[in-house]
Design a protein around this motif. Sequence first.
Motif, PDB file in Angstrom:
ATOM      1  N   LEU A   1      -8.418  -4.359  -0.502  1.00 25.56           N
ATOM      2  CA  LEU A   1      -8.926  -5.708  -0.761  1.00 25.56           C
ATOM      3  C   LEU A   1      -8.639  -6.145  -2.192  1.00 25.56           C
ATOM      4  CD1 LEU A   1     -12.386  -5.601   1.060  1.00 25.56           C
ATOM      5  CD2 LEU A   1     -10.329  -6.809   1.788  1.00 25.56           C
ATOM      6  N   GLY A   2      -7.950  -5.293  -2.944  1.00 21.14           N
ATOM      7  CA  GLY A   2      -7.537  -5.709  -4.281  1.00 21.14           C
ATOM      8  C   GLY A   2      -8.194  -4.955  -5.417  1.00 21.14           C
ATOM      9  N   ALA A   3      -9.112  -4.025  -5.107  1.00 20.26           N
ATOM     10  CA  ALA A   3      -9.775  -3.274  -6.176  1.00 20.26           C
ATOM     11  C   ALA A   3      -8.790  -2.281  -6.794  1.00 20.26           C
ATOM     12  CB  ALA A   3     -10.982  -2.536  -5.626  1.00 20.26           C
ATOM     13  N   SER A   4      -8.871  -2.145  -8.128  1.00 22.97           N
ATOM     14  CA  SER A   4      -7.988  -1.195  -8.804  1.00 22.97           C
ATOM     15  C   SER A   4      -8.550   0.218  -8.671  1.00 22.97           C
ATOM     16  CB  SER A   4      -7.896  -1.566 -10.286  1.00 22.97           C
ATOM     17  OG  SER A   4      -9.177  -1.463 -10.867  1.00 22.97           O
ATOM     18  N   ARG A   5      -7.737   1.191  -9.029  1.00 22.78           N
ATOM     19  CA  ARG A   5      -8.218   2.586  -9.035  1.00 22.78           C
ATOM     20  C   ARG A   5      -9.406   2.716  -9.980  1.00 22.78           C
ATOM     21  NH1 ARG A   5      -4.474   6.457  -6.945  1.00 22.78           N
ATOM     22  NH2 ARG A   5      -2.387   5.603  -6.716  1.00 22.78           N
TER      23      ARG A   5
ATOM     24  N   MET B   1     -11.582  -0.882  -0.085  1.00 18.34           N
ATOM     25  CA  MET B   1     -11.774  -1.624  -1.335  1.00 18.34           C
ATOM     26  C   MET B   1     -10.452  -1.761  -2.073  1.00 18.34           C
ATOM     27  SD  MET B   1     -15.429  -0.116  -2.634  1.00 18.34           S
ATOM     28  CE  MET B   1     -15.358  -0.911  -4.226  1.00 18.34           C
ATOM     29  N   ARG B   2      -9.654  -0.678  -2.068  1.00 15.94           N
ATOM     30  CA  ARG B   2      -8.330  -0.762  -2.691  1.00 15.94           C
ATOM     31  C   ARG B   2      -7.497  -1.821  -1.990  1.00 15.94           C
ATOM     32  NH1 ARG B   2      -5.759   3.082  -5.328  1.00 15.94           N
ATOM     33  NH2 ARG B   2      -4.312   1.385  -5.645  1.00 15.94           N
TER      34      ARG B   2
ATOM     35  N   LEU C   1     -17.560  -9.377  -0.502  1.00 18.15           N
ATOM     36  CA  LEU C   1     -16.907  -8.255  -1.183  1.00 18.15           C
ATOM     37  C   LEU C   1     -15.404  -8.529  -1.321  1.00 18.15           C
ATOM     38  CD1 LEU C   1     -17.326  -5.368  -2.349  1.00 18.15           C
ATOM     39  CD2 LEU C   1     -16.647  -4.488  -0.119  1.00 18.15           C
ATOM     40  N   ALA C   2     -14.819  -9.104  -0.268  1.00 20.78           N
ATOM     41  CA  ALA C   2     -13.390  -9.419  -0.325  1.00 20.78           C
ATOM     42  C   ALA C   2     -13.114 -10.456  -1.418  1.00 20.78           C
ATOM     43  CB  ALA C   2     -12.909  -9.929   1.034  1.00 20.78           C
TER      44      ALA C   2
ATOM     45  N   LEU D   1       0.838  -1.205   0.000  1.00 22.84           N
ATOM     46  CA  LEU D   1       0.000   0.000   0.000  1.00 22.84           C
ATOM     47  C   LEU D   1       0.870   1.251   0.000  1.00 22.84           C
ATOM     48  CD1 LEU D   1      -2.663  -1.102   2.639  1.00 22.84           C
ATOM     49  CD2 LEU D   1      -3.079  -0.692   0.216  1.00 22.84           C
TER      50      LEU D   1
ATOM     51  N   ARG E   1     -11.652   0.556 -10.719  1.00 23.23           N
ATOM     52  CA  ARG E   1     -12.863   0.012 -10.094  1.00 23.23           C
ATOM     53  C   ARG E   1     -13.484   1.050  -9.156  1.00 23.23           C
ATOM     54  NH1 ARG E   1     -16.721  -1.406  -7.701  1.00 23.23           N
ATOM     55  NH2 ARG E   1     -17.430  -3.480  -7.105  1.00 23.23           N
TER      56      ARG E   1
ATOM     57  N   ASP F   1      -1.997  -4.277  -6.608  1.00 22.76           N
ATOM     58  CA  ASP F   1      -3.386  -4.440  -6.154  1.00 22.76           C
ATOM     59  C   ASP F   1      -3.814  -5.892  -6.306  1.00 22.76           C
ATOM     60  OD1 ASP F   1      -3.671  -1.781  -5.528  1.00 22.76           O
ATOM     61  OD2 ASP F   1      -4.552  -1.230  -7.460  1.00 22.76           O
ATOM     62  N   VAL F   2      -3.451  -6.483  -7.456  1.00 19.31           N
ATOM     63  CA  VAL F   2      -3.864  -7.861  -7.728  1.00 19.31           C
ATOM     64  C   VAL F   2      -3.168  -8.820  -6.768  1.00 19.31           C
ATOM     65  CG1 VAL F   2      -3.815  -9.708  -9.443  1.00 19.31           C
ATOM     66  CG2 VAL F   2      -4.402  -7.370 -10.134  1.00 19.31           C
TER      67      VAL F   2
ATOM     68  N   ARG G   1      -1.933  -8.185  -3.840  1.00 26.00           N
ATOM     69  CA  ARG G   1      -2.447  -7.978  -2.495  1.00 26.00           C
ATOM     70  C   ARG G   1      -3.791  -8.698  -2.326  1.00 26.00           C
ATOM     71  NH1 ARG G   1      -4.209  -3.011  -2.562  1.00 26.00           N
ATOM     72  NH2 ARG G   1      -2.077  -2.328  -2.947  1.00 26.00           N
ATOM     73  N   GLY G   2      -4.661  -8.507  -3.345  1.00 28.62           N
ATOM     74  CA  GLY G   2      -5.967  -9.150  -3.266  1.00 28.62           C
ATOM     75  C   GLY G   2      -5.843 -10.667  -3.195  1.00 28.62           C
ATOM     76  N   ALA G   3      -4.873 -11.204  -3.932  1.00 27.50           N
ATOM     77  CA  ALA G   3      -4.775 -12.654  -4.044  1.00 27.50           C
ATOM     78  C   ALA G   3      -3.996 -13.293  -2.895  1.00 27.50           C
ATOM     79  CB  ALA G   3      -4.130 -13.010  -5.383  1.00 27.50           C
TER      80      ALA G   3
ATOM     81  N   LEU H   1     -13.665  -8.451  -4.901  1.00 26.35           N
ATOM     82  CA  LEU H   1     -12.669  -7.441  -5.285  1.00 26.35           C
ATOM     83  C   LEU H   1     -11.323  -8.084  -5.588  1.00 26.35           C
ATOM     84  CD1 LEU H   1     -13.548  -4.482  -2.894  1.00 26.35           C
ATOM     85  CD2 LEU H   1     -14.103  -4.765  -5.307  1.00 26.35           C
ATOM     86  N   ALA H   2     -11.072  -9.263  -5.022  1.00 25.50           N
ATOM     87  CA  ALA H   2      -9.821  -9.963  -5.323  1.00 25.50           C
ATOM     88  C   ALA H   2      -9.989 -10.866  -6.539  1.00 25.50           C
ATOM     89  CB  ALA H   2      -9.385 -10.778  -4.113  1.00 25.50           C
TER      90      ALA H   2
END
Lengths: 223, 419
Positions: free
Chosen positions: B327-331, B324-325, A108-109, A56, B333, A80-81, A83-85, A112-113
């Motif tokens: 948690l993996g959301a892109s800008r 949301m960011r 949602l988690a 971040l 999104r 971002d990807v 982190r989500g994964a 978004l991932a």
Amino acid sequence: MSPPAPLIHLRGLHHRVAGRTVLDLPDWRVAAGEHGLLLGPSGSGKTTLLQIIAGLLSPTAGQVMVAGQEMTSLDEGVRDVVRGACIGLVFQQLHLVNALTLADNLRLAQRLADYPPDDGRVAQLLNRIGLGDRAHAYPRQLSQGERQRLAIARAVVNRPALVLADEPTSALDDGNCTRLLDLMLEQAAENDATLLIATHDARLKTRLPARLVLTAPALGAVA
Amino acid sequence: MTGTLGPVGLSLAYLRQNRLATALNLLLLALGVAAIAGLALIDSQMQGRLTRDVAGIDLVVGAKGSPLQLILSSVYQADVPTGNVPLSTLEDLRRNPLVREAIPVALGDSYQGFRIVGTTPDYPGHYQATPAQGRMFGAAMEATVGATVARAANLHVGDSFAGSHGLTPGGEVHAHTPYTVVGILAPTGTVVDRLVLTPVESVWAVHAHHHHHDDDGDGDRDGEHDEEHHEEVAGAQPPREVTAILVRYASPLAAARLPRAINSETGAQAASPATELVRLMSLLGAGLDAFRAVGVLLVVTSALGTFVALTNALQQRRYDLAVMRSLGASRARIVLQITVEALLVSGGGTLAGLLLAHGGLALFVALSPKARDFGINPLMVAPAELGLLGLGVVVAAVAAALPAIQAYRTDVARTLAQS
């Protein structure tokens, strides 16, 4: 045979904010399946370090390797990807989405991932944290301990390799603190995840081997 | 985009969470849109009606005076006539090779406020009015009444009634020369609905019997009976006159020649409905423009309100957007999320406003028979409404832009560390 690659590897990490050094760390590794504790008084840079590991925040200098990926060299979109994964986060302020039900907070988690929706997983986690019958309640209707557990459930819903938690127990009494730590360790074990907890809560020291102690002028020492 | 947690579903969850603010915000926008849409609807339907009534009439010939008054009185049956012209004017026009059709209109009397028009069957024919019951008038003192007249005055085929002098209620009743209803016309959405049609000869007969002789023409200004002009003229027939003649040209050449010829060579005047309609619309235009300006002001105000509300809502949401960011959301999104929410609010408000405008118009028509008679159809869609939908999108885009840019630039780490 070479030793397995560490899950987290910090190399020459240095971070400054407005010209002031807030982090200056020695090399540090956490092997996969091991758990780590970041210790230090508040203001010692624990949150900053967690955010850098989570991708971040970009450090001023140095490298952060997470699960073999060099986070510091990745594009923001890729970070971002990743982190989500691969990374689950538990924030000090929890940051649950109050407009959504407990179940939807977990979904949602997943979404978004970019994981496929898995309501079975959601239900199983809600049951595990004792909120199975309140899937359609909203976070504001929960007690502090329940919200804390939900935040942990959200962090592990995608079975990440790494769970980063920022002061997850500081607002809890001893009983809740123990239950929460049990939950985190159990979920980590179930998902082969590595836990990294930043805290100044002395109660955790007895349960986890302290790995990195951040001292007040933001200089770390391996304990 | 779909599912409870897609941009739309998530927006709906947030809008539900702030029900009151969302509802007020929608209402504000809806009222502004309803005001301007209602105006556009009335405006376009009025223009449509005015245009329908005048369709196919190339020229109106009548007594000298204001050309607009001539058109209003003889085409729209709204104003008092400018006076009468001799029957010979009609006969001359009918012989003129430039004229395809010349329809007489003889005014003077009314029944319960509805005008009695002395004419020929060509007149209802021009408006495609056909009898729903009975038949078209033929002999003198036969009347075929418009749909609105029949309903309002409760007239049926076979009934007889007496006209009253003048074009507004309250004139002297011509009791000795009653009309017989021989037919009732189907509704046309034109001026014919509000008229009693009869042969020109009826109008002459009523006034011959009445020995009425107005020096200032038969178009009594306000339906008052001019007693001082009431003379017994033994054995004298009233002059055979008509109030106006509706003319259709035989060829485009007529437009260049006929009006000038009539205006310079006869005692009558020729007025072009198209020209006068434009003039009328420009006269009404000033008033409509004022209404429109108020409507625009309302829409701008509510657009600003929507903007403020959205900006506030999204400002409060900066933690959630940062989460949301994390948690993996892109800008992208996040920007999509904000845009969708703005579109939902402004689109919803605009749609609600359009529905409100049509609903309000339906209520207005239900409560006011005049509006219905005027041919206002609450279900008709004005082209301007599409423009309003477009405006809703623009409001959304503007309202979303600032929070979207803020969210795009948000320092996720710093936001999440704040409490």
